[in-house]
Design an enzyme around this catalytic site. Structure first.
Site, PDB file in Angstrom:
ATOM      1  N   GLU A   1       0.844  -1.195   0.000  1.00 27.84           N
ATOM      2  CA  GLU A   1       0.000   0.000   0.000  1.00 27.84           C
ATOM      3  C   GLU A   1       0.878   1.243   0.000  1.00 27.84           C
ATOM      4  OE1 GLU A   1      -2.762  -0.375   3.249  1.00 27.84           O
ATOM      5  OE2 GLU A   1      -3.929  -1.905   2.218  1.00 27.84           O
TER       6      GLU A   1
ATOM      7  N   HIS B   1     -11.172  10.211   7.765  1.00 26.37           N
ATOM      8  CA  HIS B   1     -10.959   8.769   7.874  1.00 26.37           C
ATOM      9  C   HIS B   1     -10.364   8.326   9.201  1.00 26.37           C
ATOM     10  CE1 HIS B   1     -10.195   4.700   6.530  1.00 26.37           C
ATOM     11  NE2 HIS B   1      -8.891   4.831   6.686  1.00 26.37           N
TER      12      HIS B   1
END
Length: 529
Positions: A116, A353
């Site tokens: 990622e 988030h």
């Protein structure tokens, strides 16, 4: 009503449940998990991408993971916290597997590792594209069958109990604040009960619901952070709010917005404008795999330049069957709104988030208040610094839950229940008219935070947020004093407290650093000298 538990756990994500399992196994007393809705509804369950740990020692090592974490955190991260998490991550993975969590494996039987943004190697363990849900499932089953754990769903912690409730003046300079438990709202009786404990663990998750659009569930109102702040505990790093660059753009869904995992960019997804033009080359040589703060700001700027309400993520160049295999839930979700992501771009937009700051804790997860621990997203361990590296949060929760369990088991015999604590004064009445005010004020908090304390900030925007939040604070505290406490008004109080903390600590940071970007101080403090 007075209830006594040796270990009181407030929150039911990976942090709270893994801690509860560890202390319950030790057999040193009764354990209670208090969660405001059900065990299923936690931020943990929403995590798609995975959990980071050095696993393939042939190409990866602890030093690489430490370096990646420090770089992503803009070198504000605490090196001791980073080392503790990275080096204990493999044992954390073994604990999760022991509790019944399944991670995907390749044809050789090894963990199938993803990569990622911000990671230099493939080190993300996952379960398809719903890793958090799988972790939550395994831990829920483990805690439900444990004979020493009492689960109290739909119970809402209103305040933690300290000397303040004995009539003793407590200030931020009081050196020996102690936590004796919490006042908890029972949904059946609508009364607030007194939960006495020897040690208390705060694991209440994040703060995303204080923004108008978030990947977090509605319950992420920063309750633990607000409770500890009101109890005069230390809270820091609140200016570092992570906006995930790629939530699914679907205007009808804002709480939560559907997350398009970072793993999709690790898989080869490319960020584009709706006309197909790439843009990340203008912002970072790592392109779509740059850390989240860089990607989110780039998207925000492109949307403003071109007058767009979203950009796009493109995986149409990848093998369609492979895409469906790796991301079955995202494929199904996109299909449900008329988008076949194997043939069409996915519309995406940044939204709130993750909270990198929170209740300040040491390496044992001890807060500044004695007998009170904090773990998971509500805590500030120092691991994330100015920006969380993708998939570091779940493993941080597991590692620090273990540290908290070890420490609390060592010291719990020194503590006793404080039987002098008075019961909650529940005078007051709540009218329908007042509920309307609370709902409206919650919306206003979200608008203030998204408009003035978002991805890009300025002194003027922050001052405007401060002024409006101050007015809401005064109105809400006045209302709280004369009505019966309910979950709604308590959540509103917490949201205002959290919004205030984010805004105040953003004002205090006179530089752009990590997730905190202000047009008035566009460089690091050390670049301005």
């Amino acid at each position: 009503m007075i209830r006594k538990f040796d270990f009181l756990v407030i929150g039911s994500g990976v942090a709270g449940m893994s801690y509860a399992l560890k202390v319950a196994d030790a057999g040193k007393g009764k354990v209670a998990i208090v969660c405001k809705t059900t065990l299923e509804e936690a931020n943990t369950a929403k995590a798609q991408g995975g959990i980071a740990s050095v696993t393939n020692m042939e190409v990866d090592n602890f030093e690489k993971h430490i370096k990646d974490t420090m770089i992503a955190g803009d070198f504000i991260s605490d090196p001791a916290a980073v080392e503790q998490v990275v080096k204990n991550a493999p044992q954390g993975i073994r604990d999760l597997v022991k509790w019944g969590i399944n991670f995907d494996k390749n044809e050789k039987g090894d963990f199938d590792l993803h990569r990622e943004g911000g990671h230099s190697e493939f080190r993300i363990l996952h379960h398809a594209d719903d890793t958090g849900f799988e972790i939550q499932r395994g831990l829920m089953e483990a805690v439900r069958r444990h004979p020493n754990i009492t689960i109290l769903e739909n119970h809402f912690a209103v305040e933690i109990i300290t000397q303040h409730h004995l009539g003793i003046e407590v200030t931020r300079r009081t050196p020996d604040i102690e936590c004796y438990g919490a006042y908890v709202l029972d949904p059946d009786t609508q009364k607030i009960d007194t939960f006495l404990s020897k040690v208390t663990l705060m694991a209440t998750g994040g703060t995303g619901a204080v923004y108008a659009t978030t990947t977090n569930p509605n319950i992420a109102t920063g309750d633990g952070i607000a409770m500890v702040y009101r109890a005069k505990g230390t809270v820091e790093g609140m200016e570092f709010v992570q906006f995930h660059p790629t939530a699914l753009f679907h205007p009808g869904e804002t709480h939560p917005a559907y997350l398009i995992t970072e793993a999709m960019r690790g898989y080869g997804g490319i960020l584009r404008l709706p006309n197909g033009e790439e843009f990340m080359q203008k912002y970072d040589k790592r392109l779509s795999l740059a850390p989240r703060d860089i990607v989110a700001r780039a998207i925000d700027k492109e949307m403003k330049i071109h007058g767009l309400d979203h950009v796009c993520l493109d995986v149409t160049h990848k093998d369609a069957e492979e895409t469906k295999h790796h991301f079955p839930n995202i494929y199904a979700k996109c299909l449900s709104i008329g988008i076949d992501m194997t043939k069409q771009y996915i519309p995406v937009v940044p939204c709130a988030h993750y909270m990198c700051g929170g209740i300040k804790v040491d390496l044992n997860a001890c807060s500044s208040i004695r007998r009170l621990y904090a773990v998971g997203e509500c805590s500030c361990t120092g691991l994330h610094g100015g920006n969380r590296l993708a998939s570091n949060s779940l493993i941080e929760a597991v590692v620090y839950a273990d540290a908290a369990a070890r420490h609390s088991l060592e010291v719990i015999d020194q503590y006793a229940f404080n039987d002098k604590i008075p019961e909650w004064n529940d005078e007051g009445t709540m009218s329908n008219e007042e509920k309307v005010l609370i709902a409206q004020d919650m919306k206003e908090v979200g608008q203030i935070m998204s408009n003035y304390v978002g991805i890009v900030r300025s002194d003027l925007r922050l001052k405007r947020a401060w002024t409006r939040l101050d007015l809401l604070y005064e109105e809400t505290e006045e209302l709280f004093k004369r009505v019966k406490a309910t979950k709604d008004i308590c959540e509103l109080r917490n949201m205002i407290n959290v919004g205030y903390l984010i805004t105040r600590q953003a004002i205090e940071r006179k530089e752009s650093r990590g997730l905190h970007y202000t047009i008035d101080y566009p460089k690091h403090a050390y670049d301005q000298k």
